[in-house]
Scaffold this active site. Sequence first.
Site, PDB file in Angstrom:
ATOM      1  N   GLU A 197     -19.600  -5.571   9.998  1.00  0.00           N
ATOM      2  CA  GLU A 197     -20.554  -4.788  10.782  1.00  0.00           C
ATOM      3  C   GLU A 197     -21.622  -5.662  11.423  1.00  0.00           C
ATOM      4  O   GLU A 197     -22.045  -5.408  12.556  1.00  0.00           O
ATOM      5  CB  GLU A 197     -21.210  -3.714   9.898  1.00  0.00           C
ATOM      6  CG  GLU A 197     -20.281  -2.574   9.481  1.00  0.00           C
ATOM      7  CD  GLU A 197     -19.340  -2.917   8.335  1.00  0.00           C
ATOM      8  OE1 GLU A 197     -19.473  -4.018   7.750  1.00  0.00           O
ATOM      9  OE2 GLU A 197     -18.462  -2.078   8.023  1.00  0.00           O
ATOM     10  N   LYS A 216       0.844  -1.200   0.000  1.00  0.00           N
ATOM     11  CA  LYS A 216       0.000   0.000   0.000  1.00  0.00           C
ATOM     12  C   LYS A 216       0.873   1.240   0.000  1.00  0.00           C
ATOM     13  O   LYS A 216       1.897   1.284   0.692  1.00  0.00           O
ATOM     14  CB  LYS A 216      -0.883  -0.017   1.262  1.00  0.00           C
ATOM     15  CG  LYS A 216      -2.355  -0.035   0.941  1.00  0.00           C
ATOM     16  CD  LYS A 216      -3.219  -0.257   2.138  1.00  0.00           C
ATOM     17  CE  LYS A 216      -4.490   0.548   1.953  1.00  0.00           C
ATOM     18  NZ  LYS A 216      -5.561   0.134   2.856  1.00  0.00           N
ATOM     19  N   ARG A 245     -25.636  -2.384   6.887  1.00  0.00           N
ATOM     20  CA  ARG A 245     -25.359  -3.814   6.775  1.00  0.00           C
ATOM     21  C   ARG A 245     -25.988  -4.626   7.902  1.00  0.00           C
ATOM     22  O   ARG A 245     -26.261  -5.802   7.748  1.00  0.00           O
ATOM     23  CB  ARG A 245     -23.844  -4.035   6.884  1.00  0.00           C
ATOM     24  CG  ARG A 245     -23.055  -3.772   5.680  1.00  0.00           C
ATOM     25  CD  ARG A 245     -23.031  -5.046   4.851  1.00  0.00           C
ATOM     26  NE  ARG A 245     -22.665  -4.753   3.495  1.00  0.00           N
ATOM     27  CZ  ARG A 245     -21.449  -4.910   3.009  1.00  0.00           C
ATOM     28  NH1 ARG A 245     -20.481  -5.349   3.771  1.00  0.00           N
ATOM     29  NH2 ARG A 245     -21.193  -4.637   1.749  1.00  0.00           N
TER      30      ARG A 245
END
Length: 640
Positions: free
Chosen positions: A367, A282, A395
């Site tokens: 979630e 990243k 969610r």
Amino acid sequence: MSKLLEGIQGPRDLKKLPERSLERLAAEIRALIVDVVSRNGGHLSPNLGVVELTLALHYVFDTPRDKIIWDVGHQAYTHKILTGRREAFRGLRRSGGLCGFPSREESEHDAYNTGHASTALSAALGLAVSRDRKNEDYHVLAVVGDGSLTGGVAWEALNQIGQLRDRLIIVLNYNEMSISPNVGAFSKYLTYLASGQHYLRIKDHAKLMLKSIPGIGPRVIKYGRAFEDLIKKTFFPGLVFEELGIKYIGPVQGHSLPSLIEVFNEAKKYDGPVLVHCVTQKGRGYPPAQANPEKFHGSSPFIPATGEPRHKSDVPSYSQVFGRTMLKAAAADKRVVAITAAMPDGTGLGAFAKAHPERFFDVGIAEQHAVNFAAGLAANGLKPVAAIYSTFLQRAYDQVFHDVCLQDLPVVFALDRAGIVPDDGPTHQGVNDIAYLRHMPHMILMAPKDENDLQHMLFSALSYGHPAAVRFPKSLGEGVKLDRDFKPLPLGKAELLRAGRHLLLAYGSMVRPALAAARRLAREGISLAVADARFAKPLDEELILRFARTGRTVVTLEEGVLAGGFGSAVRELLDREGRFGVRFLALGIPDVVYPVGTREEIKALFGLDVGGLVRRVRGFFDEARGRGAGGRSRPGVRKR
Ligand SMILES: Cc1ncc(C[n+]2csc(CCOP(=O)(O)OP(=O)(O)O)c2C)c(N)n1
């Protein structure tokens, strides 16, 4: 030297370049991404990590015929640049410009819209199955990060991918990071795979076993390469993916263009589901992002030379105040624990995690599990605070209902990014939470007008002994003084902030604009009281009915969808109580998909900025006076 990128109007131009030029092109793309994100803000480190991966995909595959689905879609900048949007990329995340996520409305190369995590595999399977049932012929790919693979829905998809075995390529972009370092047992397993240790261990083990077979073993080992192939073929089916019926290729160095091109060509030939495990870094190529990929995951504008933010403020954000309040609440009560779904820093819980590692839980992008887990903690006497962005709690609707509210468990939901979310576009708007939580039994709903009230609300929420949600915006605070001590807020009581004849009843972030609008309208002879509702549930019925009973006008303001929202709650109350001939107006957001923009731009679009409020409330009074709709008086409308 002229830039290679200038000659790329679409993937066809890319394919004309010799493979050896791609590295130079990657450098040009990185420079463009850093330049644009440094001005407009955006997802920097995820995009810098997939430049080669995306180049290789477009070199080998053929969009829009082949379909690439980007999980979350926050890493699709190179894809956008290569698919005819290089110029438009300068307007990334700006009003009228490119969306920061894939968008079918924007380009035929964007096969599927994303923004929330872990959806790509299910969608890709849907595309692949429909392709096969319709006898079409093209490749379907899903690019998914190791973070997004922690989401349960991705596993539900893998389960069916292995069962149906339709041709599908999963590109696992493994960088050991979600927004923060990735968490959980499966993440450890991927690390183990990526390290190659599994292979070495298996090889050593197999060597020992073979050696012990007299005569044959030592000879087999001598044949080196053939032995390795034998080991791979014999033992790799034990990998989790292979067990699920998905061929596993990798790990491959995700910044080596020749390796990527080779493995994608290999994956192309396979007639079933295949997963290519790419190891990327990243922030690759921009030292500040490489050094701190988390800070640059989603970045506000910064100075490219240093990586320092372009704009600094002494005023803390709502998220920061929430984080500090959690520290105070934890010090005051040992039962307080904090849960995040892969957002330790975004939610402001970084300091809490350091101070109370045993009371802090990062569950990954999960979630539903976060809420279910919180319910379990609460069922045994802890006081969990689930800090989840408004858009992502969508969610866990069923867990909020089935696990928390039906059992009346005291879980506190800290709904960050509630209301209009700037720059990220339609997938990230936090405008639905009032509506999706209001009908839940036992639920208490609150929204602060400023960061000082946020502290008191969180503290109060922890004391009510019921499920409670506090919503607050993605924004700096209002710059008000923060009280040192917590103040308990009486349940369901609004605060009257300004006296007047009619009522402007504002929820959370709309209180300040309501006050400003009331001041302006007073100069035009419209006398408005302003109340900070504080609670969308329970409502301060006494206050509302006091105004309603005398036949005055009630106007509600909210930064949320109107359907089922705060205004709907007030309307239902008025309907229930007989209406008293009250004139009622609810101002908020209609259920439409709206474009990328700043919070101010979108507020203005819906007439929720101060100017818009003045116009709309004035119009409502004009209508009552018979001056609306061309000045004709409308029958049945009460005059003031
Ligand atoms: C349902 C949901 N929860 C949380 C997020 C916020 N989010 C955006 S990207 C991201 C991390 C994704 O990690 P990974 O898939 O590994 O991609 P990377 O950024 O590392 O490339 C998170 C948590 C989201 N988009 N959707």
